[in-house]
Design an enzyme around this catalytic site. Structure first.
Site, PDB file in Angstrom:
ATOM      1  N   LYS A  84     -11.622-122.414  79.465  1.00 33.81           N
ATOM      2  CA  LYS A  84     -12.558-121.296  79.220  1.00 33.81           C
ATOM      3  C   LYS A  84     -13.477-121.532  78.019  1.00 33.81           C
ATOM      4  O   LYS A  84     -14.592-121.013  77.986  1.00 33.81           O
ATOM      5  CB  LYS A  84     -11.780-119.999  79.047  1.00 33.81           C
ATOM      6  CG  LYS A  84     -11.101-119.568  80.330  1.00 33.81           C
ATOM      7  CD  LYS A  84     -10.431-118.241  80.169  1.00 33.81           C
ATOM      8  CE  LYS A  84      -9.712-117.888  81.449  1.00 33.81           C
ATOM      9  NZ  LYS A  84      -9.170-116.534  81.415  1.00 33.81           N
ATOM     10  N   ASP A 144     -12.567-110.749  82.175  1.00 31.33           N
ATOM     11  CA  ASP A 144     -11.157-110.386  81.979  1.00 31.33           C
ATOM     12  C   ASP A 144     -11.001-108.980  81.388  1.00 31.33           C
ATOM     13  O   ASP A 144     -10.158-108.203  81.825  1.00 31.33           O
ATOM     14  CB  ASP A 144     -10.469-111.398  81.054  1.00 31.33           C
ATOM     15  CG  ASP A 144     -10.231-112.730  81.747  1.00 31.33           C
ATOM     16  OD1 ASP A 144     -10.062-112.740  82.974  1.00 31.33           O
ATOM     17  OD2 ASP A 144     -10.210-113.767  81.046  1.00 31.33           O
TER      18      ASP A 144
END
Ligand code: ATR
Length: 286
Positions: free
Chosen positions: A66, A102
């Site tokens: 990420k 998220d």
């Protein structure tokens, strides 16, 4: 022509993302293909660019890439900027765009599926790693009454709060950080974003931190963690992170396709099939 997407990670074999996106596409009548790309640890950038150059429209990025996805992106959403990490890349001509879904996924699961909106609640967030950076921005935007970040290594929690205070001008003292010991007051929403549950451990949370009837949310899915057992034994309602996994996927789908797919049928289907019981930390930042 079929639009192509994929999830890229290391490992990525157990990712539920292909199944979730296939269900969204079916329900929305979209023609997409969604694969898995297992990139070598030092091969994220090359694999992502090869996918784009072959016509791929977007990627979901999971651990451990990420941060590299953040570096690859040429422009960033506010959520990605807060997190310093990207889980959704858009290759739509021009600059590569990086998003992080998220936190929105977590906030929507709490609000829409669990009837526990963050707004007005006293929130305890456990952990200060990448999973927490990924969700703080979205939680703050929901306007909790207070937000305390606790971590085994308190310095990391303090650094995290300082990072977000710099982005947000958090003025009213409603945000704090520190160790688990001596956590004053009770919380009505406690979110476990540590990796302790994957090793069958839990943070040293004092039982009186949980308000009776509090929601105890573990961002891991696929197992009943020691934190969930502890919370249930102390009068809280304990849930796992399967809903967050599906909601963050839905936000990625929206970014790519411009439509919000219904999430409840997909969450229900995964639970019915026992996918929610698979040991997997993907929900903690798919
Ligand atoms: P992630 O990207 O999943 O957040 P990470 O950056 O390695 O992973 O962070 C893991 C988090 O889980 C940290 O907050 C870690 O606490 P420390 O900063 O003190 O290491 C926390 N953690 C892991 N195992 C734990 C345990 N047994 N008890 C309490 N916290 C734990």
């Amino acid at each position: 022509m079929t639009d192509r997407y994929a999830v890229i990670g290391h490992p990525v074999e157990h990712s539920l993302s292909p199944r979730i996106h296939a269900a969204f596409a079916r329900a929305c009548g979209h023609d997409i293909a969604y694969d898995r790309i297992a990139a070598p640890r030092d091969g994220f950038r090359a694999a992502a660019l090869a996918f784009r150059d072959a016509g791929g429209k977007g990627l979901n990025v999971t651990l451990p890439f990420k941060h590299e996805a953040w570096a690859l992106a040429e422009r960033h959403s506010d959520y990605a900027r807060g997190a310093g990490a990207v889980n959704t890349l858009v290759f739509a001509g021009g600059a590569i765009a990086g998003h992080n879904t998220d936190g929105i996924g977590l906030a929507r699961d709490l609000r829409d599926n669990l009837a526990c909106p963050v707004a007005g609640r006293r929130v305890l967030l456990m952990g200060a790693g990448g999973a927490v950076y990924g969700v703080v921005e979205a939680l703050l935007r929901e306007r909790p009454r207070s937000l305390f970040v606790a971590n085994r290594t308190p310095d990391k929690a303090q650094a995290l709060v300082a990072h977000f205070a710099a982005l947000h001008a958090l003025a009213d003292g409603g945000v704090g950080a520190g160790p688990y010991a001596g956590l004053g007051g009770r919380f009505d929403l406690v979110i476990n974003a540590t990796s302790a549950g994957l090793g069958d451990a839990m943070p040293a949370l004092p039982a009186d931190a949980l308000e009776p009837g509090a929601l105890a949310y573990d961002m891991v899915y696929g197992r009943v963690t020691p934190f969930m057992k502890f919370a249930a034994a102390h009068g809280a309602r304990a849930v796992d992170g399967l809903g967050m996994l599906v909601e963050q996927a839905a936000e990625s789908f929206f970014i790519w396709r411009g439509v919000h797919p219904a999430t409840k049928p997909v969450i229900d289907e995964l639970r019915r099939d026992g996918e929610g019981r698979r040991a997997n930390g993907e929900g903690k930042g798919a």
